[in-house]
Scaffold this motif. Structure first.
Motif, PDB file in Angstrom:
ATOM      1  N   TYR A 286       3.557  -1.587  13.347  1.00 29.69           N
ATOM      2  CA  TYR A 286       4.706  -0.789  12.897  1.00 29.69           C
ATOM      3  C   TYR A 286       5.525  -0.375  14.112  1.00 29.69           C
ATOM      4  CZ  TYR A 286       6.955   3.287  10.612  1.00 29.69           C
ATOM      5  OH  TYR A 286       7.844   4.217  10.115  1.00 29.69           O
ATOM      6  N   SER A 320      10.224  -1.949   8.404  1.00 27.16           N
ATOM      7  CA  SER A 320       9.654  -0.650   8.766  1.00 27.16           C
ATOM      8  C   SER A 320      10.713   0.442   8.757  1.00 27.16           C
ATOM      9  CB  SER A 320       9.000  -0.735  10.149  1.00 27.16           C
ATOM     10  OG  SER A 320       9.974  -1.041  11.144  1.00 27.16           O
ATOM     11  N   GLU A 324       7.212   4.161   3.822  1.00 24.41           N
ATOM     12  CA  GLU A 324       7.049   3.614   2.478  1.00 24.41           C
ATOM     13  C   GLU A 324       7.440   2.131   2.443  1.00 24.41           C
ATOM     14  OE1 GLU A 324       8.522   6.499   3.177  1.00 24.41           O
ATOM     15  OE2 GLU A 324       6.961   7.815   2.381  1.00 24.41           O
ATOM     16  N   PHE A 327       4.547   0.049   4.055  1.00 24.84           N
ATOM     17  CA  PHE A 327       3.371  -0.171   3.216  1.00 24.84           C
ATOM     18  C   PHE A 327       3.702  -0.996   1.971  1.00 24.84           C
ATOM     19  CE2 PHE A 327       1.789   3.495   5.662  1.00 24.84           C
ATOM     20  CZ  PHE A 327       0.623   2.920   6.134  1.00 24.84           C
ATOM     21  N   THR A 328       4.944  -0.899   1.496  1.00 29.38           N
ATOM     22  CA  THR A 328       5.359  -1.755   0.385  1.00 29.38           C
ATOM     23  C   THR A 328       5.355  -3.215   0.816  1.00 29.38           C
ATOM     24  OG1 THR A 328       6.718   0.005  -0.576  1.00 29.38           O
ATOM     25  CG2 THR A 328       7.229  -2.248  -1.232  1.00 29.38           C
ATOM     26  N   TYR A 339      -3.635  -1.365  -2.291  1.00 29.04           N
ATOM     27  CA  TYR A 339      -2.783  -0.219  -1.967  1.00 29.04           C
ATOM     28  C   TYR A 339      -2.511   0.579  -3.241  1.00 29.04           C
ATOM     29  CZ  TYR A 339      -1.918  -2.241   2.629  1.00 29.04           C
ATOM     30  OH  TYR A 339      -2.079  -2.725   3.891  1.00 29.04           O
ATOM     31  N   TYR A 343       3.135   1.347  -4.513  1.00 27.95           N
ATOM     32  CA  TYR A 343       3.561   0.400  -3.485  1.00 27.95           C
ATOM     33  C   TYR A 343       3.737  -1.012  -4.024  1.00 27.95           C
ATOM     34  CZ  TYR A 343       2.837   3.917   0.104  1.00 27.95           C
ATOM     35  OH  TYR A 343       2.934   5.045   0.874  1.00 27.95           O
TER      36      TYR A 343
END
Length: 450
Positions: A286, A320, A324, A327-328, A339, A343
């Protein structure tokens, strides 16, 4: 023979000279406009708010002289503005860059462009900035600059008459900020992005560095036997923005401890991330709002066997843009249930758990996820039954409100109850959550609750 050798040496020196010239060109593109090297800081003037002191002076810079701002927020609020008159026509797309370091508490850093009237301001604000103690390149792109205030009411700035760099009170306090090498660089459209190229510390036969960027998971960069500190460097072709680095390792051939750094010019490098104890497979890193020309992955400790990297993918900004979004993106490539349900674009029912009139309440979903409070962490259960991982996607769900709020799983021969109960104390609200695993058939199961 001697003359042939001498000719070969001269050719080698000529090639080396060409490489060095290319490296120098990498540092400063031909289209870059040097706004200020800060060798002479007399063009800058100080404009502090009431209750703020600001001193401007010349000091040692990154590669020469620099502008030093000595700031003191005597009342804990206000701003300290350094201003310079310029005459810059802005291209269709662009980026301003300058080198920065500071010895001051976290405060806001404002980069402002002012038109010829002096009344219309466009800006970008970095709030609660932890000023780097070592020199770092700060880049501000057109897309990040928005209209701040003025009678124009908005629109696009075409000509800049003044540049302002301001330190605005966050934590306040006192300290110093140094600025160096302010430039304006026109940007080409993203549609013209060159392909990513790779080079490495070594490569085994059939495992060239280029195979890590060919978007083919069947091929890989493989370091040579005996290369105890392998590294891989990606050349993005020109400075560009990205949101992360996605590494895909071959089974059992990964780096456990490594560092990722990036550079705009091949001269100054900035640490981007450090991985310790990696277990291989996919490493999605990330790195929001990153910008670089070069990205390097480097082992932090000696390795005993060659490493094998199947893919090194530069992910776009939107990958990024928020936690959210990150992670989606990961959930999209993962098995359903890995997850939380939102998501993967699915909804589920939630129940409030808390005392009447309590100032804090928890939530329990039908999947058994406990959200402990507003903007707080969540807890999601998983089971491993006879070696198989069981998630919310693998079971049947039911809900009971008999003794509190209870989410119930059933599947794979076992059941899981997640019971959340609130205490009546409204001043200090607490929620007790109990997890109970039961056997639903006559077989013997080996079960682990996560």
């Amino acid at each position: 023979m001697k003359s042939v050798r001498r000719a070969l040496v001269l050719i080698a020196l000529a090639v080396a000279a060409i490489v060095l010239t290319a490296a120098a060109a990498l540092a400063v593109p031909d289209t870059t406009i040097v706004v200020d090297t800060f060798d002479d800081v007399s063009a800058w003037s100080a404009h502090p708010a009431e209750g703020v002191t600001l001193g401007l002076s010349s000091d040692a810079g990154d590669r020469g002289r620099a502008l030093r701002l000595d700031v003191h927020f005597t009342r804990g609020t206000g701003y300290a503005v350094a201003r310079r008159a310029v005459s810059l026509d802005l291209p269709a797309d662009y980026v301003f860059r300058f080198r920065l370091r500071g010895d001051i508490p976290p405060n806001a850093l404002e980069f402002k462009l002012v038109d010829s009237t002096g009344n219309n301001v466009w800006w970008h604000v970095r709030r609660d900035l932890e000023f780097p103690r070592e020199w770092k390149t700060i880049s501000t792109r057109k897309r990040q600059i928005g209209f701040a205030w003025g009678p124009a009411g908005g629109g696009e700035l075409r000509h800049v008459a003044f540049i302002e760099i301001a330190v605005t009170a966050g934590e306040g306090g006192a300290g110093s900020v140094w600025l160096d090498d302010l430039t304006l660089e026109p940007l080409a459209a993203d549609s013209t992005l060159p392909p990513v190229r790779a080079r490495a510390s070594s490569q085994a036969r059939g495992g060239a560095a280029a195979r890590a960027v060919d978007r083919d998971a069947r091929t890989a960069w493989t370091s040579a036997a005996g290369d105890s500190l392998p590294w891989l460097e990606l050349d993005l072709g020109r400075p560009r923005e990205f949101g992360g680095l996605d590494l895909r390792w071959a089974p059992g051939r990964h780096l456990s401890d490594y560092a990722v750094a990036y550079s705009l010019d091949g001269l100054s490098w900035t640490g981007a991330d450090t991985v310790r104890g990696g277990n291989g497979g996919r490493d999605p890193l990330y790195l929001p709002e990153s910008e670089a020309r070069l990205v390097r992955v480097r082992a932090l400790g000696a390795v005993r066997a060659p490493v094998e990297l199947r893919e090194a993918i530069i992910q776009p900004l939107e990958w990024s843009a928020t936690p959210e979004a990150f992670f989606t993106a990961l959930a999209k490539d993962a098995p359903r249930g890995t997850y939380p349900r939102p998501y993967v674009g699915e909804q589920c029912a939630w129940a409030v758990v808390g005392p009447d009139a309590g100032h804090e309440e928890a939530l329990l979903s039908e999947d058994g996820m406990v959200e402990t409070g507003k903007r707080q962490y969540s807890i999601e259960p998983f089971l491993r039954v006879d070696g198989k991982l069981i998630t919310w996607a693998d079971v049947q769900h039911s809900v009971s409100l008999a003794e509190g709020v209870e989410a119930i799983w059933s599947g794979a021969g076992v059941g899981l109850s997640i019971l959340a109960q609130a205490f009546p104390d409204t001043a200090h609200p607490q929620v007790n959550v109990q997890y109970q695993v039961t056997n639903l058939d006559s077989l013997s199961h080996r079960i682990t609750l996560y």
